[in-house]
Write a protein that holds these residues in place. Structure first.
Motif, PDB file in Angstrom:
ATOM      1  N   PHE A   1      29.716 -19.317 -34.871  1.00  0.00           N
ATOM      2  CA  PHE A   1      28.825 -20.405 -35.281  1.00  0.00           C
ATOM      3  C   PHE A   1      28.621 -20.366 -36.791  1.00  0.00           C
ATOM      4  O   PHE A   1      27.691 -19.747 -37.283  1.00  0.00           O
ATOM      5  CB  PHE A   1      27.509 -20.287 -34.505  1.00  0.00           C
ATOM      6  CG  PHE A   1      27.708 -20.472 -33.019  1.00  0.00           C
ATOM      7  CD1 PHE A   1      27.623 -21.729 -32.454  1.00  0.00           C
ATOM      8  CD2 PHE A   1      28.049 -19.396 -32.205  1.00  0.00           C
ATOM      9  CE1 PHE A   1      27.857 -21.918 -31.094  1.00  0.00           C
ATOM     10  CE2 PHE A   1      28.275 -19.574 -30.853  1.00  0.00           C
ATOM     11  CZ  PHE A   1      28.181 -20.839 -30.290  1.00  0.00           C
TER      12      PHE A   1
ATOM     13  N   ALA B   1      28.435 -23.222 -38.598  1.00  0.00           N
ATOM     14  CA  ALA B   1      27.829 -24.478 -39.056  1.00  0.00           C
ATOM     15  C   ALA B   1      26.440 -24.241 -39.630  1.00  0.00           C
ATOM     16  O   ALA B   1      25.719 -23.339 -39.206  1.00  0.00           O
ATOM     17  CB  ALA B   1      27.730 -25.472 -37.899  1.00  0.00           C
TER      18      ALA B   1
ATOM     19  N   PRO C   1      17.909 -28.199 -31.049  1.00  0.00           N
ATOM     20  CA  PRO C   1      18.269 -27.056 -30.202  1.00  0.00           C
ATOM     21  C   PRO C   1      19.011 -26.003 -31.035  1.00  0.00           C
ATOM     22  O   PRO C   1      19.766 -26.348 -31.940  1.00  0.00           O
ATOM     23  CB  PRO C   1      19.204 -27.673 -29.149  1.00  0.00           C
ATOM     24  CG  PRO C   1      19.717 -28.936 -29.764  1.00  0.00           C
ATOM     25  CD  PRO C   1      18.623 -29.425 -30.682  1.00  0.00           C
TER      26      PRO C   1
ATOM     27  N   LEU D   1      23.638 -21.674 -31.223  1.00  0.00           N
ATOM     28  CA  LEU D   1      24.048 -20.269 -31.096  1.00  0.00           C
ATOM     29  C   LEU D   1      23.215 -19.553 -30.034  1.00  0.00           C
ATOM     30  O   LEU D   1      23.765 -18.879 -29.149  1.00  0.00           O
ATOM     31  CB  LEU D   1      23.917 -19.565 -32.459  1.00  0.00           C
ATOM     32  CG  LEU D   1      23.915 -18.034 -32.463  1.00  0.00           C
ATOM     33  CD1 LEU D   1      25.169 -17.457 -31.823  1.00  0.00           C
ATOM     34  CD2 LEU D   1      23.771 -17.512 -33.892  1.00  0.00           C
TER      35      LEU D   1
ATOM     36  N   LYS E   1      17.967 -12.034 -36.264  1.00  0.00           N
ATOM     37  CA  LYS E   1      18.651 -13.180 -35.640  1.00  0.00           C
ATOM     38  C   LYS E   1      19.691 -12.714 -34.623  1.00  0.00           C
ATOM     39  O   LYS E   1      19.908 -13.368 -33.605  1.00  0.00           O
ATOM     40  CB  LYS E   1      19.303 -14.057 -36.719  1.00  0.00           C
ATOM     41  CG  LYS E   1      18.267 -14.862 -37.502  1.00  0.00           C
ATOM     42  CD  LYS E   1      18.871 -15.663 -38.639  1.00  0.00           C
ATOM     43  CE  LYS E   1      17.749 -16.418 -39.367  1.00  0.00           C
ATOM     44  NZ  LYS E   1      18.247 -17.147 -40.538  1.00  0.00           N
TER      45      LYS E   1
ATOM     46  N   LYS F   1      18.979 -14.335 -30.978  1.00  0.00           N
ATOM     47  CA  LYS F   1      19.956 -15.345 -30.596  1.00  0.00           C
ATOM     48  C   LYS F   1      21.000 -14.821 -29.613  1.00  0.00           C
ATOM     49  O   LYS F   1      21.878 -15.574 -29.179  1.00  0.00           O
ATOM     50  CB  LYS F   1      20.659 -15.908 -31.846  1.00  0.00           C
ATOM     51  CG  LYS F   1      19.717 -16.720 -32.749  1.00  0.00           C
ATOM     52  CD  LYS F   1      20.373 -17.028 -34.083  1.00  0.00           C
ATOM     53  CE  LYS F   1      19.423 -17.684 -35.059  1.00  0.00           C
ATOM     54  NZ  LYS F   1      19.392 -19.155 -34.942  1.00  0.00           N
TER      55      LYS F   1
HETATM   56  N1  CTP Z   1      22.282 -22.179 -35.568  1.00  0.00           N
HETATM   57  C1  CTP Z   1      22.606 -22.984 -34.490  1.00  0.00           C
HETATM   58  N2  CTP Z   1      21.791 -24.011 -34.142  1.00  0.00           N
HETATM   59  C2  CTP Z   1      20.667 -24.273 -34.853  1.00  0.00           C
HETATM   60  C3  CTP Z   1      20.343 -23.468 -35.975  1.00  0.00           C
HETATM   61  C4  CTP Z   1      21.166 -22.424 -36.306  1.00  0.00           C
HETATM   62  O1  CTP Z   1      23.630 -22.747 -33.833  1.00  0.00           O
HETATM   63  N3  CTP Z   1      19.891 -25.293 -34.492  1.00  0.00           N
HETATM   64  C5  CTP Z   1      23.163 -21.046 -35.898  1.00  0.00           C
HETATM   65  C6  CTP Z   1      23.908 -21.189 -37.211  1.00  0.00           C
HETATM   66  O2  CTP Z   1      25.160 -21.832 -37.015  1.00  0.00           O
HETATM   67  C7  CTP Z   1      24.081 -19.725 -37.612  1.00  0.00           C
HETATM   68  C8  CTP Z   1      22.829 -19.050 -37.060  1.00  0.00           C
HETATM   69  O3  CTP Z   1      22.339 -19.901 -36.030  1.00  0.00           O
HETATM   70  O4  CTP Z   1      25.188 -19.127 -36.966  1.00  0.00           O
HETATM   71  C9  CTP Z   1      21.755 -18.792 -38.047  1.00  0.00           C
HETATM   72  O5  CTP Z   1      21.374 -19.999 -38.667  1.00  0.00           O
HETATM   73  P1  CTP Z   1      20.133 -19.982 -39.632  1.00  0.00           P
HETATM   74  O6  CTP Z   1      19.863 -21.348 -40.168  1.00  0.00           O
HETATM   75  O7  CTP Z   1      20.316 -18.852 -40.618  1.00  0.00           O
HETATM   76  O8  CTP Z   1      18.984 -19.515 -38.618  1.00  0.00           O
HETATM   77  P2  CTP Z   1      17.683 -20.230 -38.092  1.00  0.00           P
HETATM   78  O9  CTP Z   1      17.410 -19.619 -36.759  1.00  0.00           O
HETATM   79  O10 CTP Z   1      17.777 -21.711 -38.139  1.00  0.00           O
HETATM   80  O11 CTP Z   1      16.561 -19.683 -39.065  1.00  0.00           O
HETATM   81  P3  CTP Z   1      16.033 -20.213 -40.504  1.00  0.00           P
HETATM   82  O12 CTP Z   1      16.823 -21.433 -40.913  1.00  0.00           O
HETATM   83  O13 CTP Z   1      14.577 -20.477 -40.273  1.00  0.00           O
HETATM   84  O14 CTP Z   1      16.284 -19.035 -41.426  1.00  0.00           O
END
Ligand code: CTP
Ligand code: CA
Length: 227
Positions: free
Chosen positions: A96, A98, A129, A132, A163, A167
């Protein structure tokens, strides 16, 4: 066997990769998005194909050509990305990369919001949603390896470790995106690989090199089952 040697170390494996930003429409002409060139995700998809994998690349809007020999699915919103990922499963590996927009507007305006309407628009947001987490925490049909990214401006490894757990990811590729590092849109990347065994600090590499090194780790994992 002979066919695996001919096809590469990931022959017969399905590798799913997400890449790029998502765009969440506000009205017909405006959107909310994260910064992402898609360069790292696309490089990972190419590296997987180079090792013989069957690759599905689910990508948001990017200014990059579709890599050759890869099944590319174009989406715009996080909800569309989540659906495209669900449609692409099962996979042996899901990566993941993106930069998913964390929020979308609760109600998308059908007409362009005009300044002349007076005052500032009040945007009501809903959380998207976590794609990941949805795959990583699956109890059935979970890929053997689920790999996330964590783009952080501070506490890079601590946040990536958190994370990884919440996750349900096996590995997190953590990168420091504080403005001083200028990683967005560039070709270089300084990352740390966070696994159940600890943290590997990688030297600054090109995005193609990060992709090749990550894919070599994945091939090792399937060949040794050690990590
Ligand atoms: N990710 C995802 N779906 C989302 C948000 C994040 O699949 N809605 C995935 C991203 O592709 C990445 C990982 O989760 O592999 C971490 O994304 P990140 O933005 O760093 O984490 P968040 O949980 O959104 O935390 P924040 O932005 O608050 O740091
Ligand atoms: Ca986020």
């Amino acid at each position: 066997g002979a066919s695996a040697a001919q096809g590469g170390p990931l022959a017969g494996k399905h590798v799913l990769v997400t890449s790029g930003p998502t765009h969440e429409p506000i009205d017909p002409v405006r959107y909310i998005a994260n910064r992402s060139s898609g360069k790292q995700g696309h490089a990972i998809a190419r590296a997987a194909a180079a090792l013989g994998a069957d690759v599905t690349l689910v990508t948001g809007p990017v200014a990059l050509a579709d890599p050759a020999g890869i099944n590319v699915v174009h989406i715009e919103t996080a909800q569309e990305m989540a659906q495209a990922v669900a449609n692409a499963l099962p996979a042996d590996v899901a990566i993941f990369a993106a930069a998913v927009a964390d929020w979308r507007t609760t109600a998308q305006k059908q007409a362009k919001i005009k300044k002349s309407a007076g005052g500032k628009p009040q945007l009501e947001l809903t959380e998207n949603p976590d794609i990941l987490a949805g795959v990583g925490n699956r109890t059935e049909g979970r890929p053997t390896l689920v790999i996330g990214f964590a783009a952080e401006t501070e506490n890079v490894v601590a946040e990536a470790t958190r994370k990884r757990q919440t996750k349900g990811a096996d590995w997190i590729v953590a990168n420091d995106v504080s403005p001083a590092r200028g990683v967005f849109g560039g070709d270089g990347n300084t990352v740390h690989l966070v696994t159940a065994h600890g943290v590997e600090d990688w030297p600054t590499l090109s995005k193609d090199e990060v992709a090749a090194r990550l894919m070599a780790h994945i091939a090792d994992h399937f060949n040794s089952k050690a990590s």
